[in-house]
Design a protein around this motif. Structure first.
Motif, PDB file in Angstrom:
ATOM      1  N   UNK A  58       0.789  -1.065   0.053  1.00 21.62           N
ATOM      2  CA  UNK A  58       0.001   0.003  -0.122  1.00 21.62           C
ATOM      3  C   UNK A  58       1.022   1.233  -0.233  1.00 21.62           C
ATOM      4  N   UNK A  59       0.329   2.253  -0.357  1.00 22.58           N
ATOM      5  CA  UNK A  59       1.008   3.412  -0.390  1.00 22.58           C
ATOM      6  C   UNK A  59       0.235   4.588   0.161  1.00 22.58           C
ATOM      7  N   UNK A  60       1.206   5.610   1.079  1.00 27.46           N
ATOM      8  CA  UNK A  60       0.685   6.585   1.744  1.00 27.46           C
ATOM      9  C   UNK A  60       1.309   7.876   1.518  1.00 27.46           C
ATOM     10  N   UNK A  61       1.024   8.698   0.998  1.00 29.46           N
ATOM     11  CA  UNK A  61       1.541   9.847   0.438  1.00 29.46           C
ATOM     12  C   UNK A  61       1.260  11.357   1.377  1.00 29.46           C
ATOM     13  N   UNK A  62       0.945  10.833   2.674  1.00 28.05           N
ATOM     14  CA  UNK A  62       0.527  11.753   3.520  1.00 28.05           C
ATOM     15  C   UNK A  62       1.027  11.437   5.051  1.00 28.05           C
ATOM     16  N   UNK A  63       1.471  12.572   5.779  1.00 31.74           N
ATOM     17  CA  UNK A  63       2.101  12.269   6.884  1.00 31.74           C
ATOM     18  C   UNK A  63       1.448  11.755   7.984  1.00 31.74           C
ATOM     19  N   UNK A  64       0.306  12.085   8.309  1.00 33.24           N
ATOM     20  CA  UNK A  64      -0.547  11.664   9.436  1.00 33.24           C
ATOM     21  C   UNK A  64      -1.063  10.042   9.253  1.00 33.24           C
ATOM     22  N   UNK A  65      -1.662   9.954   8.105  1.00 36.95           N
ATOM     23  CA  UNK A  65      -1.882   8.620   7.940  1.00 36.95           C
ATOM     24  C   UNK A  65      -0.559   7.682   7.907  1.00 36.95           C
ATOM     25  N   UNK A  66       0.500   8.211   7.485  1.00 33.42           N
ATOM     26  CA  UNK A  66       1.621   7.391   7.515  1.00 33.42           C
ATOM     27  C   UNK A  66       1.927   7.052   8.739  1.00 33.42           C
ATOM     28  N   UNK A  67       2.032   7.885   9.862  1.00 34.56           N
ATOM     29  CA  UNK A  67       2.263   7.487  11.138  1.00 34.56           C
ATOM     30  C   UNK A  67       1.317   6.335  11.719  1.00 34.56           C
ATOM     31  N   UNK A  68      -0.040   6.425  11.279  1.00 29.33           N
ATOM     32  CA  UNK A  68      -0.961   5.308  11.815  1.00 29.33           C
ATOM     33  C   UNK A  68      -0.532   4.125  11.287  1.00 29.33           C
ATOM     34  N   UNK A  69      -0.202   4.076   9.699  1.00 32.19           N
ATOM     35  CA  UNK A  69      -0.182   2.764   9.078  1.00 32.19           C
ATOM     36  C   UNK A  69       1.481   2.152   9.568  1.00 32.19           C
ATOM     37  N   UNK A  70       2.345   2.895   9.873  1.00 34.09           N
ATOM     38  CA  UNK A  70       3.471   2.624  10.376  1.00 34.09           C
ATOM     39  C   UNK A  70       3.327   1.861  11.754  1.00 34.09           C
ATOM     40  N   UNK A  71       2.452   2.281  12.453  1.00 38.15           N
ATOM     41  CA  UNK A  71       2.248   1.664  14.027  1.00 38.15           C
ATOM     42  C   UNK A  71       1.340   0.408  13.768  1.00 38.15           C
ATOM     43  N   UNK A  72       0.982   0.117  12.620  1.00 38.74           N
ATOM     44  CA  UNK A  72       0.218  -1.110  12.367  1.00 38.74           C
ATOM     45  C   UNK A  72       1.218  -2.351  11.850  1.00 38.74           C
ATOM     46  N   UNK A  73       2.411  -2.002  11.581  1.00 43.49           N
ATOM     47  CA  UNK A  73       3.705  -3.166  11.027  1.00 43.49           C
ATOM     48  C   UNK A  73       3.812  -3.607  12.254  1.00 43.49           C
ATOM     49  N   UNK A  74       4.559  -5.105  11.544  1.00 41.33           N
ATOM     50  CA  UNK A  74       5.077  -6.033  12.426  1.00 41.33           C
ATOM     51  C   UNK A  74       6.451  -6.571  11.866  1.00 41.33           C
ATOM     52  N   UNK A  75       6.902  -7.450  12.588  1.00 40.41           N
ATOM     53  CA  UNK A  75       8.419  -7.899  12.145  1.00 40.41           C
ATOM     54  C   UNK A  75       7.625  -8.854  10.703  1.00 40.41           C
ATOM     55  N   UNK A  76       8.672  -8.736   9.694  1.00 41.73           N
ATOM     56  CA  UNK A  76       7.988  -9.450   8.614  1.00 41.73           C
ATOM     57  C   UNK A  76       7.384  -8.368   7.548  1.00 41.73           C
ATOM     58  N   UNK A  77       7.228  -7.106   7.922  1.00 40.71           N
ATOM     59  CA  UNK A  77       6.553  -6.128   7.117  1.00 40.71           C
ATOM     60  C   UNK A  77       7.827  -5.254   6.813  1.00 40.71           C
ATOM     61  N   UNK A  78       7.580  -4.435   5.588  1.00 39.60           N
ATOM     62  CA  UNK A  78       8.626  -3.561   5.157  1.00 39.60           C
ATOM     63  C   UNK A  78       8.034  -2.238   5.156  1.00 39.60           C
ATOM     64  N   UNK A  79       8.800  -1.139   5.427  1.00 39.98           N
ATOM     65  CA  UNK A  79       8.490   0.174   5.507  1.00 39.98           C
ATOM     66  C   UNK A  79       9.519   0.390   4.352  1.00 39.98           C
TER      67      UNK A  79
END
Length: 158
Positions: free
Chosen positions: A39-60
């Motif tokens: 998925x792609x997030x080109x906006x800062x606030x939503x980016x922080x939210x989505x980053x907080x949902x990542x886990x080991x095995x995921x890529x940022x």
């Protein structure tokens, strides 16, 4: 490395803000064509939210010409804190984003911010195309997935 991390990822969060957003959107599209869950997030606030949902095995996967964009740095720190692999694409080897990244890719364009958006997109596109081609070769069944995704959109043409 970069391609192994993406190829084996459960999911990939791609970002690029402002002038880097076209590269992020395009890379996410390419990943989807070979079946990478991205998925792609080109906006800062939503980016922080989505980053907080990542886990080991995921890529940022962060694309930033300067490597010093506050929203991207904050999200990269969140992703890394969650155990995700952080990959950067930037123009500067000594950028703060490079320090946070597990793996870094680089462009080599004019550092002048007035002219850089055009040249960064050309150079960044080339780097991302190379990554995509390697992923295409690495992922089993890529040609079948490309054919399947092509069939899904082929009726959209006149």
């Amino acid at each position: 490395g970069v391609c192994s991390s993406i190829a084996g990822a459960r999911r990939v969060l791609v970002t690029g803000l402002a002038g880097s957003s076209p590269l992020a959107i395009g890379f996410d599209y390419l990943l989807s064509r070979i079946g990478v869950s991205s998925s792609v997030v080109p906006e800062g606030y939503t980016l922080a939210i989505r980053a907080a949902l990542l886990d080991p095995g995921d890529v940022f996967f962060a694309i930033s010409f300067s490597g010093a964009t506050k929203d991207i740095l904050a999200a990269a720190a969140i992703a890394k804190g969650r155990g995700a692999t952080v990959i950067s694409l930037t123009n500067f080897r000594n950028a703060p984003l490079v320090e946070q990244a597990d793996f870094s890719l680089f462009t080599a364009t004019d550092p002048d911010p007035v002219y850089s958006e055009i040249s960064i997109n050309i150079a960044g596109h080339m780097v991302l195309e190379i990554v995509f081609q390697r992923l295409y070769e690495m992922r089993p069944g890529s040609s079948e997935v490309v054919a399947r995704t092509f069939r899904a959109i082929s009726d959209r043409r006149l």
